[in-house]
Design an enzyme around this catalytic site. Structure first.
Site, PDB file in Angstrom:
ATOM      1  N   ASP A 147       0.891  -1.265   0.158  1.00  0.00           N
ATOM      2  CA  ASP A 147       0.085   0.291   0.030  1.00  0.00           C
ATOM      3  C   ASP A 147       0.417   1.414  -0.194  1.00  0.00           C
ATOM      4  O   ASP A 147       1.781   1.221   0.759  1.00  0.00           O
ATOM      5  CB  ASP A 147      -0.821   0.268   1.188  1.00  0.00           C
ATOM      6  CG  ASP A 147      -1.463  -1.064   1.146  1.00  0.00           C
ATOM      7  OD1 ASP A 147      -2.634  -2.096   0.027  1.00  0.00           O
ATOM      8  OD2 ASP A 147      -1.714  -2.084   2.413  1.00  0.00           O
ATOM      9  N   ASP A 154      -1.577  -1.629  -5.041  1.00  0.00           N
ATOM     10  CA  ASP A 154      -2.796  -2.663  -4.200  1.00  0.00           C
ATOM     11  C   ASP A 154      -3.384  -1.221  -3.213  1.00  0.00           C
ATOM     12  O   ASP A 154      -3.466  -0.807  -4.108  1.00  0.00           O
ATOM     13  CB  ASP A 154      -1.428  -3.204  -2.843  1.00  0.00           C
ATOM     14  CG  ASP A 154      -2.420  -4.598  -1.807  1.00  0.00           C
ATOM     15  OD1 ASP A 154      -3.732  -4.455  -2.107  1.00  0.00           O
ATOM     16  OD2 ASP A 154      -2.456  -4.781  -0.344  1.00  0.00           O
ATOM     17  N   ASP A 176      -4.591   2.236   3.744  1.00  0.00           N
ATOM     18  CA  ASP A 176      -4.853   1.229   4.592  1.00  0.00           C
ATOM     19  C   ASP A 176      -5.386   1.755   5.950  1.00  0.00           C
ATOM     20  O   ASP A 176      -3.980   2.756   6.356  1.00  0.00           O
ATOM     21  CB  ASP A 176      -4.477  -0.005   4.436  1.00  0.00           C
ATOM     22  CG  ASP A 176      -4.874  -0.879   3.000  1.00  0.00           C
ATOM     23  OD1 ASP A 176      -5.982  -0.197   2.756  1.00  0.00           O
ATOM     24  OD2 ASP A 176      -5.006  -1.612   2.937  1.00  0.00           O
ATOM     25  N   ARG A 180     -13.298   1.430  -2.819  1.00  0.00           N
ATOM     26  CA  ARG A 180     -13.253   1.398  -1.875  1.00  0.00           C
ATOM     27  C   ARG A 180     -12.992   2.689  -1.586  1.00  0.00           C
ATOM     28  O   ARG A 180     -11.297   3.400  -1.607  1.00  0.00           O
ATOM     29  CB  ARG A 180     -12.125   0.729  -1.402  1.00  0.00           C
ATOM     30  CG  ARG A 180     -11.821  -1.098  -1.609  1.00  0.00           C
ATOM     31  CD  ARG A 180     -11.274  -1.731  -1.374  1.00  0.00           C
ATOM     32  NE  ARG A 180     -11.734  -2.869  -1.454  1.00  0.00           N
ATOM     33  CZ  ARG A 180     -10.500  -4.040  -0.839  1.00  0.00           C
ATOM     34  NH1 ARG A 180      -9.480  -4.002  -0.766  1.00  0.00           N
ATOM     35  NH2 ARG A 180     -10.712  -5.404  -1.766  1.00  0.00           N
TER      36      ARG A 180
END
Length: 439
Positions: free
Chosen positions: A219, A258, A262, A317
């Site tokens: 990430d 990715d 996060d 997302r």
């Protein structure tokens, strides 16, 4: 300016730093005091989202002159992160810093050969019933694992507590880096452009789905078990490596990205303001698992505020939420042709989405803005789609009755600064969001 050298790389301890505004520091006792306004010492305003809760978020604002650094390369940046323990620090990033200057080939383990990997694990040769976890170290998968370990060690940078990382001027940022904000408190990241790290060695998993899939790591930024984190005026993008340019192998996209951000594993009290998230697939994940073992550490945490961010040309997302009380207001969502959804409603999530603007192309319904992964009530009021006030829950339920959503998140956000009218958000966010605007 004072300078120290770590491993041949200069890290400057800045007593005067050029940027949008020159910085002049005067020493008073052992503490450097700013006589002129210094954006690097700005703290999160009171009441500005969940990161202002409790002790608030000050980052490295209290750093003395010995803990203010200007960095221009990856080794210098990591050295500045490692120096000085948990004493407050300010790290000023000048220019674009590449975490993988010598390219992916420099990270490959001896003997690793991608063509050999493809030949051995093709569905025709290997099948789709067995994953690669038992492959020995000297196999193509074993050599891929070793290569991936090299990249992991190279591109991840651990951010300590009481740190401010801020870009100098309009063109500062990172390419191919993964910021790890793990198990620390009080971090500020501002005015930086992040080009997503490219996984040089994705893994093929024959058992992922009915036809197998490529899985990637890294990430751009991870907030893992950390508290009081403010991410402000940054730009997150796939940049020169968009998924649209990626090849396919075994009939599947060779996925090398990715997430962009996060927030997981009991992280709490995070504010993301005035950022741009663009050109990406799986953008922001809040809470990484439905499992009960993970839930025990996430319940009552994962409190995150998003305001005045631009979410542009993303697939999904923005964010997907589990467990957390997430407040999303005054954001602008601009969908592209590959749009899947914006808000993912996950296990025990308590999302409040208000006063946002959505710009959807012709043929994409407002019903797609919300995606139900689990039955979790949410609040979604005063949102505008293509300039028209729209009840997102009602539209979703009318068009997708098999995934009915319930209204009422069960809490009311109080940690907000000025709330702008939703109809004005496209212009306000367009003028103010992203890197290069903090002066």
């Amino acid at each position: 300016m004072n300078a120290q050298i770590w491993h041949g790389h200069v890290v400057t301890k800045a007593l005067a730093v050029a940027g949008c505004t020159a910085l002049v520091l005067a020493a008073t006792g052992t503490t450097a005091q700013a006589r002129a306004h210094d954006t690097a010492r700005e703290t999160l305003p009171a009441g500005d989202g969940w990161a202002s809760e409790g002790t608030g978020t000050t980052g490295g604002a209290a750093a003395d002159a010995a803990h203010v650094y200007t960095v221009t390369d990856w080794a210098g940046f990591k050295a500045a992160l490692a120096a000085g323990g948990t004493a407050p620090r300010i790290i000023k990033v000048k220019g674009t810093i590449d975490a993988v200057t010598e390219g992916c080939d420099s990270l490959a383990a001896p003997g690793y050969d991608f063509d050999a990997y493809l030949a051995k694990y093709s569905p025709e040769a290997w099948g789709l019933d067995t994953d690669l976890s038992a492959e020995p170290d000297d196999s193509p998968e074993g050599l891929r694992r070793a290569s991936a370990a090299n990249q992991d060690q190279t591109i991840k940078a651990n951010v300590p507590a009481n740190t401010t990382i801020i870009g100098v001027g309009r063109n500062a940022g990172f390419k191919g880096a993964s910021l790890q904000i793990k198990a620390v408190d009080n971090v500020i990241v501002r005015n930086l452009t992040f080009e997503s790290p490219v996984d040089c060695f994705p893994q093929w998993d024959p058992t992922d789905g009915s036809t197998g899939n490529w899985n990637s790591e890294y990430d751009t930024a991870v907030v893992y078990g950390s508290t009081h984190v403010w991410l402000d005026h940054n730009t997150f993008t796939d940049g020169s490596h968009p998924d649209s340019a990626a090849p396919t192998y075994f009939g599947m996209l060779y996925q090398q990205h990715d997430g962009e951000l996060d927030i997981v594993r009991g992280a709490n009290h995070v504010t993301a303001s005035w950022n741009v998230f663009t050109e990406h697939d799986k953008t922001i994940l809040i809470g990484n698992s439905d499992s009960e073992s993970t839930a025990a550490g996430d319940r009552g945490k994962l409190k995150v505020t998003f305001h005045h961010n631009l979410f542009s040309n993303l697939v999904e997302r923005a964010p997907r939420v589990r467990f957390g009380q997430v407040d999303s207001y005054n954001n602008h969502f601009v969908a592209g042709d590959d749009y899947s959804y914006s808000f993912g409603i996950g296990k025990e999530s308590q999302l409040v989405a208000e006063h946002n603007a959505f710009t959807l192309p012709e043929g994409i319904s407002a019903a797609k803005v919300l995606k139900r992964w689990n039955v979790s009530p949410l609040t979604a009021t005063d949102n505008y789609v293509n300039g028209k006030r729209t009840d997102l829950i009602a539209v979703h339920n009318a068009e997708i009755p098999a995934e009915t959503l319930e209204s009422g998140a069960g809490w009311t956000p109080t940690l907000r600064t000025e709330v702008d009218p939703a109809k004005r958000i496209p212009g306000i966010v367009g003028r103010g969001a992203g890197a290069g605007r903090v002066c």
